[in-house]
Design a protein around this motif. Sequence first.
Motif, PDB file in Angstrom:
ATOM      1  N   ILE A 155       0.844  -1.208   0.000  1.00 42.79           N
ATOM      2  CA  ILE A 155       0.000   0.000   0.000  1.00 42.79           C
ATOM      3  C   ILE A 155       0.879   1.258   0.000  1.00 42.79           C
ATOM      4  O   ILE A 155       0.585   2.231  -0.699  1.00 42.79           O
ATOM      5  N   GLU A 156       1.987   1.196   0.726  1.00 40.51           N
ATOM      6  CA  GLU A 156       2.931   2.328   0.733  1.00 40.51           C
ATOM      7  C   GLU A 156       3.438   2.604  -0.681  1.00 40.51           C
ATOM      8  O   GLU A 156       3.460   3.731  -1.151  1.00 40.51           O
ATOM      9  N   LYS A 157       3.836   1.524  -1.337  1.00 40.48           N
ATOM     10  CA  LYS A 157       4.329   1.651  -2.726  1.00 40.48           C
ATOM     11  C   LYS A 157       3.260   2.294  -3.592  1.00 40.48           C
ATOM     12  O   LYS A 157       3.527   3.223  -4.355  1.00 40.48           O
ATOM     13  N   LEU A 158       2.047   1.776  -3.469  1.00 41.32           N
ATOM     14  CA  LEU A 158       0.959   2.277  -4.320  1.00 41.32           C
ATOM     15  C   LEU A 158       0.686   3.751  -4.038  1.00 41.32           C
ATOM     16  O   LEU A 158       0.434   4.528  -4.958  1.00 41.32           O
ATOM     17  N   ASN A 159       0.763   4.125  -2.778  1.00 42.36           N
ATOM     18  CA  ASN A 159       0.551   5.535  -2.444  1.00 42.36           C
ATOM     19  C   ASN A 159       1.666   6.423  -2.982  1.00 42.36           C
ATOM     20  O   ASN A 159       1.510   7.629  -3.096  1.00 42.36           O
ATOM     21  N   ASN A 160       2.804   5.795  -3.317  1.00 41.46           N
ATOM     22  CA  ASN A 160       3.907   6.548  -3.939  1.00 41.46           C
ATOM     23  C   ASN A 160       3.899   6.390  -5.462  1.00 41.46           C
ATOM     24  O   ASN A 160       4.883   6.697  -6.133  1.00 41.46           O
ATOM     25  N   GLY A 161       2.821   5.848  -5.968  1.00 40.53           N
ATOM     26  CA  GLY A 161       2.680   5.723  -7.424  1.00 40.53           C
ATOM     27  C   GLY A 161       3.475   4.581  -8.034  1.00 40.53           C
ATOM     28  O   GLY A 161       3.730   4.564  -9.236  1.00 40.53           O
ATOM     29  N   ILE A 162       3.858   3.611  -7.206  1.00 40.73           N
ATOM     30  CA  ILE A 162       4.654   2.484  -7.733  1.00 40.73           C
ATOM     31  C   ILE A 162       3.805   1.214  -7.756  1.00 40.73           C
ATOM     32  O   ILE A 162       3.255   0.803  -6.719  1.00 40.73           O
ATOM     33  N   ALA A 163       3.702   0.597  -8.927  1.00 46.12           N
ATOM     34  CA  ALA A 163       2.966  -0.672  -9.026  1.00 46.12           C
ATOM     35  C   ALA A 163       3.812  -1.765  -8.380  1.00 46.12           C
ATOM     36  O   ALA A 163       5.025  -1.818  -8.607  1.00 46.12           O
ATOM     37  N   PRO A 164       3.218  -2.641  -7.584  1.00 42.46           N
ATOM     38  CA  PRO A 164       4.013  -3.658  -6.895  1.00 42.46           C
ATOM     39  C   PRO A 164       4.442  -4.830  -7.782  1.00 42.46           C
ATOM     40  O   PRO A 164       5.173  -5.705  -7.351  1.00 42.46           O
ATOM     41  N   PHE A 165       3.952  -4.854  -9.007  1.00 37.34           N
ATOM     42  CA  PHE A 165       4.362  -5.910  -9.954  1.00 37.34           C
ATOM     43  C   PHE A 165       4.289  -5.305 -11.346  1.00 37.34           C
ATOM     44  O   PHE A 165       3.734  -4.211 -11.526  1.00 37.34           O
ATOM     45  N   TYR A 166       4.840  -6.024 -12.304  1.00 40.64           N
ATOM     46  CA  TYR A 166       4.853  -5.497 -13.672  1.00 40.64           C
ATOM     47  C   TYR A 166       3.600  -5.928 -14.432  1.00 40.64           C
ATOM     48  O   TYR A 166       3.267  -7.106 -14.456  1.00 40.64           O
ATOM     49  N   GLU A 167       2.932  -4.974 -14.992  1.00 40.14           N
ATOM     50  CA  GLU A 167       1.833  -5.257 -15.921  1.00 40.14           C
ATOM     51  C   GLU A 167       1.814  -4.080 -16.897  1.00 40.14           C
ATOM     52  O   GLU A 167       1.712  -2.926 -16.465  1.00 40.14           O
ATOM     53  N   PRO A 168       1.949  -4.361 -18.202  1.00 39.51           N
ATOM     54  CA  PRO A 168       2.095  -3.263 -19.158  1.00 39.51           C
ATOM     55  C   PRO A 168       0.999  -2.199 -19.004  1.00 39.51           C
ATOM     56  O   PRO A 168      -0.189  -2.520 -19.001  1.00 39.51           O
ATOM     57  N   GLY A 169       1.429  -0.946 -18.854  1.00 39.15           N
ATOM     58  CA  GLY A 169       0.498   0.194 -18.814  1.00 39.15           C
ATOM     59  C   GLY A 169      -0.147   0.449 -17.464  1.00 39.15           C
ATOM     60  O   GLY A 169      -0.803   1.477 -17.257  1.00 39.15           O
ATOM     61  N   LEU A 170       0.025  -0.476 -16.522  1.00 40.66           N
ATOM     62  CA  LEU A 170      -0.727  -0.369 -15.260  1.00 40.66           C
ATOM     63  C   LEU A 170      -0.268   0.821 -14.416  1.00 40.66           C
ATOM     64  O   LEU A 170      -1.093   1.587 -13.913  1.00 40.66           O
ATOM     65  N   GLU A 171       1.058   0.966 -14.287  1.00 43.21           N
ATOM     66  CA  GLU A 171       1.550   2.028 -13.404  1.00 43.21           C
ATOM     67  C   GLU A 171       1.056   3.407 -13.878  1.00 43.21           C
ATOM     68  O   GLU A 171       0.619   4.227 -13.064  1.00 43.21           O
ATOM     69  N   GLU A 172       1.064   3.617 -15.176  1.00 44.78           N
ATOM     70  CA  GLU A 172       0.615   4.907 -15.727  1.00 44.78           C
ATOM     71  C   GLU A 172      -0.863   5.134 -15.405  1.00 44.78           C
ATOM     72  O   GLU A 172      -1.275   6.218 -15.005  1.00 44.78           O
ATOM     73  N   LEU A 173      -1.653   4.071 -15.565  1.00 48.36           N
ATOM     74  CA  LEU A 173      -3.105   4.216 -15.321  1.00 48.36           C
ATOM     75  C   LEU A 173      -3.395   4.409 -13.826  1.00 48.36           C
ATOM     76  O   LEU A 173      -4.316   5.154 -13.462  1.00 48.36           O
ATOM     77  N   ILE A 174      -2.592   3.782 -12.978  1.00 45.87           N
ATOM     78  CA  ILE A 174      -2.752   3.991 -11.530  1.00 45.87           C
ATOM     79  C   ILE A 174      -2.478   5.462 -11.223  1.00 45.87           C
ATOM     80  O   ILE A 174      -3.274   6.132 -10.567  1.00 45.87           O
ATOM     81  N   LYS A 175      -1.339   5.957 -11.732  1.00 48.49           N
ATOM     82  CA  LYS A 175      -0.955   7.357 -11.454  1.00 48.49           C
ATOM     83  C   LYS A 175      -2.041   8.317 -11.919  1.00 48.49           C
ATOM     84  O   LYS A 175      -2.435   9.229 -11.191  1.00 48.49           O
ATOM     85  N   LYS A 176      -2.532   8.089 -13.120  1.00 47.42           N
ATOM     86  CA  LYS A 176      -3.552   8.978 -13.698  1.00 47.42           C
ATOM     87  C   LYS A 176      -4.783   9.037 -12.783  1.00 47.42           C
ATOM     88  O   LYS A 176      -5.255  10.110 -12.431  1.00 47.42           O
ATOM     89  N   ASN A 177      -5.272   7.876 -12.368  1.00 50.71           N
ATOM     90  CA  ASN A 177      -6.509   7.849 -11.575  1.00 50.71           C
ATOM     91  C   ASN A 177      -6.272   8.263 -10.124  1.00 50.71           C
ATOM     92  O   ASN A 177      -7.168   8.796  -9.483  1.00 50.71           O
ATOM     93  N   PHE A 178      -5.042   8.037  -9.661  1.00 51.75           N
ATOM     94  CA  PHE A 178      -4.660   8.480  -8.307  1.00 51.75           C
ATOM     95  C   PHE A 178      -4.676  10.008  -8.276  1.00 51.75           C
ATOM     96  O   PHE A 178      -5.224  10.625  -7.361  1.00 51.75           O
TER      97      PHE A 178
END
Length: 461
Positions: free
Chosen positions: A36-59
């Motif tokens: 959860i800490e990672k996610l709150n810092n905009g870091i995806a905890p695993f690799y999935e193409p495009g996921l980190e960008e979409l998390i950041k956008k919606n965050f």
Amino acid sequence: MKISVIGTGYVGLVTGTCFAEKGNDVLCADIDVKRIEKLNNGIAPFYEPGLEELIKKNFQKKRLTFTANIEEAVQTSDVLMIAVGTPSDEDGSTDLRYVMSVAESIGRFMTADKVVVVKSTVPVGTCEAVRAEVMRVLAERGVSYDVQIVSNPEFLREGAALEDCLYPERVIAGVQSEEARQLIISLYRPFVDDESRILVMDVYSSEMTKYAANAMLATRISFMNELSRVCELSGANIDLVKKGMGMDRRIGPHFLNAGVGYGGSCFPKDVKALIKTASNLGSPMSILQAVEDVNLQQHDHFFKKVQNYFKGELEGKTIAIWGLAFKPGTDDLREAPALRLIEKFLYYGARIRAADPIALEGARKLLSFESRVQLLDSFYEALQGADVLVIATEWPEFKGADFAQVKSMLKSPVIFDGRNIFDPVDMARQGFDYISIGKDPAFQRVVQTGSHVEISNQWLN
Ligand SMILES: NC(=O)c1ccc[n+]([C@@H]2O[C@H](COP(=O)([O-])OP(=O)(O)OC[C@H]3O[C@@H](n4cnc5c(N)ncnc54)[C@H](O)[C@@H]3O)[C@@H](O)[C@H]2O)c1
């Protein structure tokens, strides 16, 4: 809608992000505080193409938030999605402790009516057990709220998870009331161009559909793998056979690749779970037992090709391995065939030099204690001083390999391809001993003399 997703693994995080992308207000919760800490810092905890960008956008748009506080997750939303893991128990049945622990938390913390959507893959009857557990805890607390339960299995593929989630081929939902049916339709309508893609049914059938789909896909793979061994002995070429079969519309071209066997976090455990369910109900599925047996044999069959090449003497040999993840597009190493092979090579005294585009970090956690394993960032570096190359994952990067370099770095030009990604004719022409799956070992010799096999291979290209 306000949705809480409990469990931020491959399914929970992707689902939560996609619901946020469609404009919902999503709170993703996990007991793993670091995650959860990672996610709150905009870091995806695993690799999935495009996921980190979409998390950041919606965050950033504040539609997607994260918490390690399950109480908050339960109380914030009316719709609670359970997306925690359901690993195999020792006897092959599904270990439901994570699911049931979430059910207990929901009962403990809810202060209003809830709809509980079970996205985890669970055996028939589990949704009812989840509801019973919530009701039990409510009764213990001496309070009463309405709990609607929905089975909503997930079909996303790691590596293509966003596409699968945002544009699902179908949505399966098992409901017990018209109200729940309406809710599912309004939740998923923005994801489908046609409402008929949302298939609403009873809860038992929905739970079973998920296992049936995975078991069928695993069956196709094991069928092709077993057939590939017959091809090797009969002189037929599994790639041509596959193409011929796949052009039949009744069969279709998908999931017909012979290889080193299936792995991953779903097929092995889901096949086992359905075997267990069937036998518990007194109607054993012998076909699935065979699917599982063939898969295990296939790992061994491929291993033996390498072992036989060295006439049984793997002691002191160095094996380069390309690809560690269980399939391309993911860093997921769960039940990865590469790891099974590495275990065997090590057991017989070999050394390993392995590379993977994104699974190295996870592999380091699993293999760092092994002094005979070196994990390398570069595929070519992995070849340095290796006796042979083994391909265990069909990463697209490998297709454009510089074979002159491969040849110059290996001690001898030998490739064992567990994923059939190269053209045997090409490989023979480039001077490799190329041993793949489902082809007569004499194939290359025949190819070099320009026989019928070369002609038939042209059809393949
Ligand atoms: N991975 C896939 O490709 C895939 C595809 C379809 C369906 N599924 C199914 O979806 C489910 C989840 O799979 P996954 O791969 O996403 O799992 P995962 O192991 O990647 O993630 C599970 C997450 O749940 C969290 N968790 C466990 N107990 C919890 C609790 N009590 N409260 C909150 N969080 C908790 C864990 O910390 C972890 O982060 C499984 O049933 C799986 O079979 C997976």
